[in-house]
Design an enzyme around this catalytic site. Structure first.
Site, PDB file in Angstrom:
ATOM      1  CB  SER A 192      -3.911  -7.738  13.752  1.00 44.22           C
ATOM      2  OG  SER A 192      -4.784  -6.653  14.030  1.00 44.22           O
ATOM      3  N   GLY A 196      -8.141  -5.567  10.733  1.00 48.10           N
ATOM      4  CA  GLY A 196      -8.667  -5.784   9.390  1.00 48.10           C
ATOM      5  C   GLY A 196     -10.185  -5.797   9.368  1.00 48.10           C
ATOM      6  CD  GLU A 213      -1.854  -8.896   1.141  1.00 48.73           C
ATOM      7  OE1 GLU A 213      -1.450  -9.969   1.633  1.00 48.73           O
ATOM      8  OE2 GLU A 213      -2.267  -8.815  -0.031  1.00 48.73           O
ATOM      9  CB  CYS A 251       2.031 -12.066   7.360  1.00 48.39           C
ATOM     10  SG  CYS A 251       2.685 -11.362   5.823  1.00 48.39           S
TER      11      CYS A 251
END
Length: 485
Positions: A192, A196, A213, A251
């Protein structure tokens, strides 16, 4: 081993092992990559079972999204490793007599990979392949939200890989926080945006480079396709990319669709038919769609749908089974743009459809929001395709399909802006964990003597001619045939 002191000891041993130079050898790298290939092939049934237990994935979906892609990546890495590792000559201008230069890839050192739960093998091992191919030592922390998969990785990796160089540490948030306190040569994180930011904040202390990512809201733009064949193919691909990968908990899954109002009714009718064709009359019984990862995530999706303004927009599906953490594929039309379903990444089998008068309005709609990880545009209009390419910004832009970029090793996979930074897959994974060192060699026999003081206009003229690669002017200046400036 999750306590800080224990982790420090393990990490220091790995750093010492890296300094031995063992991991730089091509024989070591290939041995580890072949070991990973054997791990996957010999434990395929165990991987299927773990993914079914943690996420309810059908074994064919597991092969498509994780095992198959990893086998492909490993085969490419093993076959290409010698070329990836080789230095590349760098072209120098003719004025650099008796000189040469090259770019040499070298491993970064000790790297940390923190993976996510939705593709617990793919997202753990894909970056690990790059780290190993590049010659690093690596510590992997799988997600605790997929405990069976995490346990399987921790159990099998030591049996197939060099345990002095590659380690798996299991644990929750506290373990992750302790790992982030340590010094690494690179951190690769998938998850998330909230976590991150924590990863990036921790990395600042040691100036550690990161790859993040993070995902985001990936739109599917659906132009008014005139051919019924095109409509059906596009619908198949949209539904597969929304509900197929881990029940939309991915994602790169389609988050919402944009369609012209005049085409909306036709599209929804085709979707209703295709959902039953793809996932069956009862997806829960056919096991054609994964379940929600845990109760917390389930209740969040339930809360999103319970908003009366959102609930009124449901045109298909909407049923839920809390005991089995299952949500039926659900379609909504024009939910409020300020509702949670349109402001946050959905990460589940809910597909909002936003209608516009003209499909080209989708460009402004997307540009008013954070940059997405991917834009999927279903259109045959070349002018519109060109506008999307020039006027939007995203991690990837795919025309007339979705998610295929994830399986293409020749394409960089990664985000931009809020959806992340850095890229990997194929050679890009090798690059992500390598430092490209510039190496230049010069002879003592030639020199650019005019680069040293004391300064005068004569040297200025020579420098000016040299930087412009004007070799005739250099000769004229040396022969005294060119006036000073």
């Amino acid at each position: 081993m999750g306590d800080l002191k224990g982790l420090e000891m393990e990490v220091e041993k790995m750093r010492v092992y890296f300094k031995s130079g063992k991991t730089k050898e091509i024989s070591w790298r290939k041995c580890q990559l072949r070991g990973l290939l054997s791990l996957i092939r010999e434990n395929e049934s165990h991987i299927f079972l773990a993914l079914q237990q943690d996420l309810g994935k059908h074994h064919v979906e597991s092969f498509r999204d994780e095992i198959g892609t990893l086998i492909k990546t490993l085969n490419i890495a093993i076959d290409s490793l010698k070329d990836w590792m080789s230095s590349k000559n760098a072209k120098l201008p003719a004025i650099a007599l008796l000189s040469s230069a090259e770019v040499v890839p070298e491993p970064l050192g000790l790297v940390l990979v923190i993976s996510s739960w939705n593709f617990p093998f793919g997202i753990s091992l894909e970056p690990l392949i790059g780290a190993i191919a590049a010659g690093n030592t690596a510590l992997l922390k799988p997600s605790e939200l997929a405990p069976t998969c995490s346990s399987l990785l921790a159990k099998t990796i030591p049996s197939y890989l060099d345990t002095q160089a590659i380690k798996v540490i299991q644990g929750g948030a506290a373990t992750g926080e302790n790992l982030l306190r340590l010094k690494w040569d690179k951190i690769f994180f998938t998850g998330s945006a909230r976590v991150g930011r924590m990863v990036m904040t921790s990395a600042v202390k040691h100036l550690t480079p990161v790859i993040l990512e993070l995902g985001g809201k990936c739109p599917a733009i659906v132009d008014t396709l005139t051919s019924s064949f095109d409509q059906k193919v596009a619908t198949n691909r949209i539904l597969g990319a929304k509900f197929g990968p881990c029940a939309g908990q991915a994602c790169i899954a389609i988050d919402y669709a944009i369609v012209e109002k005049r085409f909306m009714s036709s599209l929804i009718e085709i979707m209703k038919v295709k959902i039953k064709e793809i996932f069956g009359d009862n997806p829960k019984k056919t096991n054609s769609i994964a379940r929600i990862v845990n109760k917390e995530r389930f209740l969040k999706l339930k809360r999103i749908l319970s908003d009366p303004a959102v609930q009124n927009c449901i045109v298909y599906g909407g049923s839920m089974d809390e005991a089995k953490l299952f949500i039926e594929p659900t379609i909504l039309v024009d939910p409020p743009l300020d509702s949670e379903i349109m402001t946050e990444e959905i990460f589940g089998p809910l597909l909002p459809i936003i209608t516009v008068k003209d499909i080209e309005e989708s460009i402004e709609f997307i540009n008013l929001r954070p940059k997405p990880l991917a834009i999927y545009a279903f259109t045959k209009n070349k002018t519109f395709q060109k506008r999307l390419q020039l006027e939007t910004s995203s991690g990837s832009l795919i025309f007339n399909d979705a998610i295929i970029q994830y399986a293409a090793d020749t394409l960089p996979f990664g985000g931009i802006g809020d959806c992340g930074m850095g890229k990997y897959h194929g050679k890009y994974s090798f690059d992500a964990f390598s430092h490209y060192k510039a190496v230049a060699r010069r002879s003592f026999l030639t020199d650019f003597w005019f680069r040293f003081p004391p300064w005068n206009n004569y040297k200025l003229m020579l420098l000016e001619a040299a930087y412009n690669l004007n070799y005739i002017a250099i000769v004229l200046i040396v022969l005294g045939l060119k006036r000073s400036r």
